[in-house]
Design a protein around this motif. Structure first.
Motif, mmCIF file in Angstrom:
data_model
loop_
_atom_site.group_PDB
_atom_site.id
_atom_site.type_symbol
_atom_site.label_atom_id
_atom_site.label_comp_id
_atom_site.label_asym_id
_atom_site.label_seq_id
_atom_site.Cartn_x
_atom_site.Cartn_y
_atom_site.Cartn_z
ATOM 1 N N LEU A 1 0.836 -1.203 0.000
ATOM 2 C CA LEU A 1 0.000 0.000 0.000
ATOM 3 C C LEU A 1 0.875 1.259 0.000
ATOM 4 O O LEU A 1 0.546 2.255 -0.655
ATOM 5 C CB LEU A 1 -0.928 0.000 1.218
ATOM 6 C CG LEU A 1 -2.096 -0.980 1.188
ATOM 7 C CD1 LEU A 1 -2.825 -0.965 2.533
ATOM 8 C CD2 LEU A 1 -3.071 -0.628 0.057
ATOM 9 N N ILE B 1 2.203 1.964 -3.455
ATOM 10 C CA ILE B 1 1.179 2.513 -4.346
ATOM 11 C C ILE B 1 0.914 3.980 -4.040
ATOM 12 O O ILE B 1 0.757 4.806 -4.949
ATOM 13 C CB ILE B 1 -0.120 1.697 -4.225
ATOM 14 C CG1 ILE B 1 0.097 0.269 -4.734
ATOM 15 C CG2 ILE B 1 -1.269 2.369 -4.986
ATOM 16 C CD1 ILE B 1 -1.047 -0.668 -4.431
ATOM 17 N N SER B 2 0.900 4.335 -2.742
ATOM 18 C CA SER B 2 0.480 5.675 -2.330
ATOM 19 C C SER B 2 1.633 6.609 -1.981
ATOM 20 O O SER B 2 1.408 7.808 -1.781
ATOM 21 C CB SER B 2 -0.438 5.555 -1.106
ATOM 22 O OG SER B 2 0.284 5.046 0.005
ATOM 23 N N ASN B 3 2.871 6.085 -1.880
ATOM 24 C CA ASN B 3 4.044 6.826 -1.415
ATOM 25 C C ASN B 3 3.947 7.250 0.047
ATOM 26 O O ASN B 3 4.756 8.038 0.523
ATOM 27 C CB ASN B 3 4.330 8.062 -2.289
ATOM 28 C CG ASN B 3 5.058 7.687 -3.557
ATOM 29 O OD1 ASN B 3 5.863 6.773 -3.567
ATOM 30 N ND2 ASN B 3 4.757 8.381 -4.645
ATOM 31 N N ARG B 4 2.981 6.732 0.772
ATOM 32 C CA ARG B 4 2.896 6.956 2.213
ATOM 33 C C ARG B 4 3.602 5.810 2.938
ATOM 34 O O ARG B 4 3.865 4.756 2.354
ATOM 35 C CB ARG B 4 1.436 7.051 2.653
ATOM 36 C CG ARG B 4 0.694 8.244 2.070
ATOM 37 C CD ARG B 4 -0.777 8.185 2.449
ATOM 38 N NE ARG B 4 -0.959 8.218 3.895
ATOM 39 C CZ ARG B 4 -2.117 7.988 4.508
ATOM 40 N NH1 ARG B 4 -3.193 7.658 3.784
ATOM 41 N NH2 ARG B 4 -2.215 8.044 5.828
ATOM 42 N N TRP C 1 10.994 2.265 -0.007
ATOM 43 C CA TRP C 1 9.623 2.037 0.455
ATOM 44 C C TRP C 1 9.560 1.104 1.660
ATOM 45 O O TRP C 1 8.519 0.991 2.299
ATOM 46 C CB TRP C 1 8.763 1.475 -0.676
ATOM 47 C CG TRP C 1 8.405 2.504 -1.687
ATOM 48 C CD1 TRP C 1 7.290 3.301 -1.710
ATOM 49 C CD2 TRP C 1 9.169 2.875 -2.839
ATOM 50 N NE1 TRP C 1 7.316 4.149 -2.794
ATOM 51 C CE2 TRP C 1 8.464 3.909 -3.517
ATOM 52 C CE3 TRP C 1 10.383 2.445 -3.377
ATOM 53 C CZ2 TRP C 1 8.926 4.488 -4.688
ATOM 54 C CZ3 TRP C 1 10.850 3.032 -4.536
ATOM 55 C CH2 TRP C 1 10.118 4.038 -5.175
ATOM 56 N N ARG D 1 8.726 10.775 1.726
ATOM 57 C CA ARG D 1 7.610 10.739 0.778
ATOM 58 C C ARG D 1 7.915 11.610 -0.437
ATOM 59 O O ARG D 1 7.645 11.217 -1.584
ATOM 60 C CB ARG D 1 6.324 11.203 1.455
ATOM 61 C CG ARG D 1 5.100 11.108 0.557
ATOM 62 C CD ARG D 1 3.837 11.456 1.294
ATOM 63 N NE ARG D 1 2.661 11.269 0.431
ATOM 64 C CZ ARG D 1 1.412 11.459 0.829
ATOM 65 N NH1 ARG D 1 1.162 11.823 2.089
ATOM 66 N NH2 ARG D 1 0.418 11.276 -0.011
ATOM 67 N N GLU E 1 8.216 10.442 -4.435
ATOM 68 C CA GLU E 1 7.348 10.993 -5.473
ATOM 69 C C GLU E 1 8.122 11.480 -6.684
ATOM 70 O O GLU E 1 7.583 11.523 -7.792
ATOM 71 C CB GLU E 1 6.498 12.128 -4.882
ATOM 72 C CG GLU E 1 5.421 11.630 -3.919
ATOM 73 C CD GLU E 1 4.680 12.762 -3.225
ATOM 74 O OE1 GLU E 1 5.187 13.922 -3.279
ATOM 75 O OE2 GLU E 1 3.628 12.510 -2.609
#
Length: 346
Positions: free
Chosen positions: A14, A17-20, A277, A314, A318
Motif C-alpha cells: 500500500l 502505491i500511495s508513497n505513504r 519504500w 515521501r 514521489e
C-alpha cells in the motif's frame, strides 16, 4: 507466511502505491563512523567518530523506529564493534522487541563474541580473501586469522546462530570466487554472498566518489571474471540449490556485466529495488538516507525521524524512478522485497 508477515507485506505494498509509509519494517543503523580496517573500496577509516549520535539520541531513534513498525535493524557502518557502547545501543532496540543483525569486519568478534551472541540474531562478516597477504592488500590490515578466530568463537558459543560472509569482488580478488566459497565452508559459515565494488557514490564514509581505476576490471579481466563465474555455477551447483550462495546464477552473472558497464562496453544491468519504500539508513551522525547510496534527506538532530519519513522520504519517493535514476543504474546492492522474500521475516 504468518498473519503478521502478511499484514506487513500488505502495508508495504500500500505504501508503494500511495508513497505513504504505513510501516517501515527494515532500517540500517551505523553506531559509529569509525573503522579499524583501511579498505581500498571504502573511506570509513578516515572518520574520527566525533559526530556520532549519543546513546540518548540513539534511544530516541530506537523509539521512533518502533513507532514506525520497524521489525529488523541492521547494525552496519563503520565498524559497529569499535564503539565501546555498541551493546548499550543494541539494548535500546532490543527493549522495543526489534530484531538486530550485525554487519562487521569480524576483527573484534573474538573479544566481543559473548555479547554479540546475546544481542544479535544474525551476523555477517566481510570476507574478501582467503590468505593473509591478499586480505591485507584489500583491507589494509593483516587480520584474516583474527577474523577466523572470531568466527570460531561464535560457533563455540552459539552453534545455531546464523553467521554468513559477504565478499566484495573487484580487481584484486575476482578470481577467488570459488576459493572464497570453499573458505566459507571451512569456517563453518552458513552462506556467502557477493557484490561488486561501488565506485560511483558517496556511500561508505566518502565525501566524493572514489577513484575507480584501482577497483575496475579491464576487458581481459572481465572475460576472465565471466569465465570464473561460469565455472562457479557449474562446480558449486549444490551451493546454489541449497542457498549457501545467496545469489542465483543469473544474479552472479551480473557482476562481470557491472564491470563491463563501468568500462563503457555495455549498459548497466537493469535494477529492481524497493528499498526506499521498506527501509531507511540512519548514519552515525544522524543523517537519514533512503538507502545506502542516495544522499541524506534529513537528520534526526534537526527533525524527528517520524517526520523525516512522513515528509522528506515521501517527497523523495514521489520524484524518484528506479528505472531511470542514475544512482540506481550503478547500484551494487539493490533490495527487492516481495511477499515471500523479506529480510525481516528471516
Amino acid at each position: 507466511m504468518t498473519p503478521a508477515s502478511l499484514a506487513t507485506a500488505t502495508l508495504v505494498r500500500l505504501g508503494e502505491i500511495s508513497n505513504r509509509t504505513f510501516v517501515l519494517p527494515l532500517a540500517v543503523f551505523y553506531p559509529t563512523s569509525r573503522c579499524n580496517s583501511r579498505c581500498i573500496s571504502c573511506d570509513w577509516w578516515r572518520q574520527t567518530g566525533a559526530g556520532d549520535l549519543t546513546l540518548e539520541e540513539i534511544d530516541t531513534v530506537a523509539a521512533s523506529l518502533s513507532a514506525l513498525g520497524t521489525q529488523l535493524v541492521v547494525f552496519s557502518g563503520g565498524e559497529p564493534l569499535l564503539r565501546p557502547e555498541v551493546f548499550d545501543a543494541a539494548r535500546s532496540f532490543r527493549a522495543r522487541a526489534i530484531t538486530l543483525h550485525l554487519l562487521t569486519s569480524g576483527i573484534l568478534l573474538e573479544r566481543s563474541a559473548e555479547r554479540v551472541v546475546e544481542q544479535f540474531a544474525r551476523v555477517c562478516i566481510s570476507l574478501d580473501a582467503t590468505d593473509e597477504p591478499l586480505y591485507q592488500r584489500i583491507r589494509g590490515v593483516a587480520a584474516l586469522r583474527t577474523v577466523e578466530r572470531g568466527v570460531a568463537r561464535l560457533r563455540q558459543l552459539a552453534p545455531r546462530l546464523p553467521v554468513t560472509a559477504r565478499s566484495t569482488l573487484q580487481r584484486e580478488n575476482f578470481r577467488q570466487v570459488g576459493a572464497l566459497i570453499d573458505h566459507a565452508h571451512r569456517l563453518g559459515l552458513d552462506g556467502i554472498s557477493f557484490l561488486p565494488a561501488d565506485v560511483s557514490s558517496t556511500a561508505f564514509g566518502r565525501d566524493e566518489p572514489p577513484n575507480p581505476l584501482p577497483l575496475m576490471l579491464d576487458r581481459e579481466e572481465i572475460a576472465d571474471f565471466e569465465a570464473a563465474i561460469e565455472r562457479t555455477i557449474q562446480v558449486y551447483a549444490r551451493d546454489f540449490a541449497s542457498g549457501f550462495i545467496a545469489e542465483s546464477p543469473d544474479k552472479l552473472r551480473r557482476l562481470p556485466r557491472y564491470y563491463s558497464a563501468l568500462a563503457g562496453e555495455e549498459p548497466f544491468p537493469p535494477v529492481s529495488c524497493n528499498a526506499p519504500w521498506v527501509s531507511v539508513v540512519v548514519e552515525a551522525n544522524g543523517g537519514v538516507r533512503p538507502c545506502f547510496f542516495h544522499d541524506a534527506i534529513g537528520n534526526v538532530r534537526e527533525m524527528p525521524l517520524e517526520k523525516i519519513v512522513a515528509t522528506n522520504l515521501r517527497a523523495f519517493r514521489e520524484s524518484f524512478d528506479v528505472g531511470s535514476d542514475p544512482v540506481c543504474a550503478k547500484c551494487v546492492c539493490s533490495l527487492k522485497t516481495t511477499w515471500r522474500h523479506a529480510p525481516w521475516q528471516s
